[in-house]
Write a protein that holds these residues in place. Structure first.
Motif, PDB file in Angstrom:
ATOM      1  N   SER A  74      53.409  57.593  81.737  1.00 47.72           N
ATOM      2  CA  SER A  74      52.575  57.351  80.565  1.00 47.72           C
ATOM      3  C   SER A  74      52.433  55.852  80.339  1.00 47.72           C
TER       4      SER A  74
ATOM      5  N   LYS B  69      53.297  54.278  77.782  1.00 46.46           N
ATOM      6  CA  LYS B  69      54.525  53.824  77.127  1.00 46.46           C
ATOM      7  C   LYS B  69      55.641  53.569  78.131  1.00 46.46           C
ATOM      8  N   ASP B  70      55.737  54.398  79.168  1.00 43.13           N
ATOM      9  CA  ASP B  70      56.872  54.355  80.090  1.00 43.13           C
ATOM     10  C   ASP B  70      56.633  53.536  81.352  1.00 43.13           C
TER      11      ASP B  70
ATOM     12  N   THR C 235      58.504  49.998  81.814  1.00 44.37           N
ATOM     13  CA  THR C 235      59.953  50.190  81.814  1.00 44.37           C
ATOM     14  C   THR C 235      60.416  50.797  83.127  1.00 44.37           C
TER      15      THR C 235
ATOM     16  N   GLN D 119      45.033  55.843  72.045  1.00 45.57           N
ATOM     17  CA  GLN D 119      46.410  55.949  72.503  1.00 45.57           C
ATOM     18  C   GLN D 119      47.206  54.768  71.977  1.00 45.57           C
ATOM     19  N   GLN D 120      48.372  55.045  71.429  1.00 43.31           N
ATOM     20  CA  GLN D 120      49.193  53.998  70.827  1.00 43.31           C
ATOM     21  C   GLN D 120      49.963  53.228  71.889  1.00 43.31           C
ATOM     22  N   GLY D 121      50.334  52.004  71.531  1.00 43.08           N
ATOM     23  CA  GLY D 121      51.128  51.179  72.426  1.00 43.08           C
ATOM     24  C   GLY D 121      50.365  50.614  73.595  1.00 43.08           C
ATOM     25  N   THR D 122      49.049  50.468  73.452  1.00 47.22           N
ATOM     26  CA  THR D 122      48.199  49.975  74.539  1.00 47.22           C
ATOM     27  C   THR D 122      47.359  48.795  74.051  1.00 47.22           C
TER      28      THR D 122
ATOM     29  N   THR E  44      46.259  57.898  66.050  1.00 41.65           N
ATOM     30  CA  THR E  44      46.970  57.490  67.258  1.00 41.65           C
ATOM     31  C   THR E  44      47.772  58.628  67.877  1.00 41.65           C
TER      32      THR E  44
ATOM     33  N   ALA F  74      50.595  59.432  71.372  1.00 36.34           N
ATOM     34  CA  ALA F  74      51.463  58.857  72.393  1.00 36.34           C
ATOM     35  C   ALA F  74      50.856  58.979  73.785  1.00 36.34           C
ATOM     36  N   GLN F  75      50.122  60.067  74.039  1.00 39.02           N
ATOM     37  CA  GLN F  75      49.549  60.313  75.351  1.00 39.02           C
ATOM     38  C   GLN F  75      48.024  60.284  75.285  1.00 39.02           C
TER      39      GLN F  75
END
Length: 341
Positions: A85, A87-88, A91, A152-155, A176, A178-179
């Protein structure tokens, strides 16, 4: 004493940095020892990276992974795909869970400098846009004042959305998720007036709709989204391999080397640029720790850049994208292969 402690601290820090760099420099050897490349891919984006019911991956980014595996192992199937994703993804790369990311990631200053990552090349020049249902009657993103927008959040997409509405003194309601697939499904169910992401992804995600023709991609492009593979900092050789893989596919297109004719051109061409590209002259593979036919193996596995583009996302594919900025520089685009020499 203070000077001695400072010197000791500096030495310890340098030692840690050197250890980290030495570990990072081992990526190619780790891949070889493992016997396969581990490629971080999209969780499922039509035309770019998606598995079928049998788990066979296809797509623009997938072909780059296969080309890299072919360059290393002379086997485009010596690769495993790990869906990640937004988000991942970084990391996982930082932690060494994957060797490289090929999954529509935007090169930005903060990502390049503060995350310990490198973007060796840009294989797709994109920009963020909006999609709406034609029933809404909207023909411009400037008509979206007060709209609810799925994102999508975190983008970078979420940040660009806020910038666009602020710049144009408009209000909006961000919804928003997550995916990305959650955002798309919410939009298609009518929970939001609009959906926003990279224009290429809009064309791909539109295919999820029962009737794709009911959804309009608005003309405004509100950001610059240079997309490309991502590797860890400190492994310069690995970054060189990924970078020159992209350039080799571009050079192949420019000089007419295809999946079908690569062997013939390798056997018969007298053009120095083609002979160097295909490993007949020079030791350019050895320079990056590969065999001299690394580019030949990559090209025969997936084709040149134009073939990869058209097969997966071009105008003849379901995604239906024009080359646009991703045309070769000789055709007015931004894609420019650097010389193998």
């Amino acid at each position: 004493m203070k000077k001695a402690l400072t010197t000791l601290a500096f030495g310890l820090a340098a030692g840690v940095a050197f250890t980290g760099m030495a570990a990072a420099q081992e990526t190619l050897q780790q891949v070889r020892d493992r016997g396969e490349l581990i490629c971080g891919s999209n969780t499922g984006l039509a035309g770019f990276g998606v598995p079928d019911a049998q788990g066979n991956w296809t797509g623009f980014d997938v072909d780059y992974c296969r080309a890299l595996a072919a360059a290393i192992f002379d086997d485009p199937n010596a690769v495993s795909f790990i869906p990640l994703s937004a988000k991942d993804r970084f990391t996982a790369l930082q932690a060494g869970e994957v060797d490289v990311l090929f999954r529509n990631s935007t090169s930005t200053m903060s990502r390049d400098t503060s995350l310990g990552l490198d973007f060796p090349a840009i294989n797709y020049y994109d920009g963020q846009g909006f999609m709406v249902n034609s029933a809404l009657g909207v023909t411009s993103a400037l008509e979206l004042d007060g709209a609810s927008v799925c994102v999508q959040q975190g983008t970078t997409t979420e940040l660009n959305l806020a910038d666009f509405f602020r710049r144009n003194n408009m209000d909006y309601e961000p919804v928003t998720f997550a995916q990305s697939v959650e955002a798309v499904e919410a939009y298609l169910s009518g929970r939001c007036d609009a959906f926003t992401t990279d224009a290429s992804a809009l064309a791909a995600e539109r295919l999820r709709a029962p009737t794709p023709g009911d959804h309009v991609i608005l003309p405004e492009i509100i950001s610059k989204e240079p997309l490309g593979p991502v590797v860890r900092h400190a492994d310069n050789n690995w970054g060189d391999i990924v970078r020159w893989l992209h350039y080799a596919l571009l050079e192949a297109e420019e000089y007419g080397v295809t999946m079908e004719n690569a062997q013939e051109m390798r056997d018969t061409s007298e053009a120095p640029v083609i002979r160097r590209l295909l490993g007949v002259e020079g030791n350019f593979g050895e320079m990056i720790g590969l065999s001299n036919d690394w580019a030949f193996n990559a090209i025969t596995a997936v084709g040149n850049y134009g073939e990869v583009f058209e097969r997966n996302i071009g105008e003849g594919s379901p995604v239906g994208l024009s080359r646009g900025l991703n045309a070769l520089y000789t055709d007015g685009g931004l894609q420019y292969g650097h010389p193998v020499r």
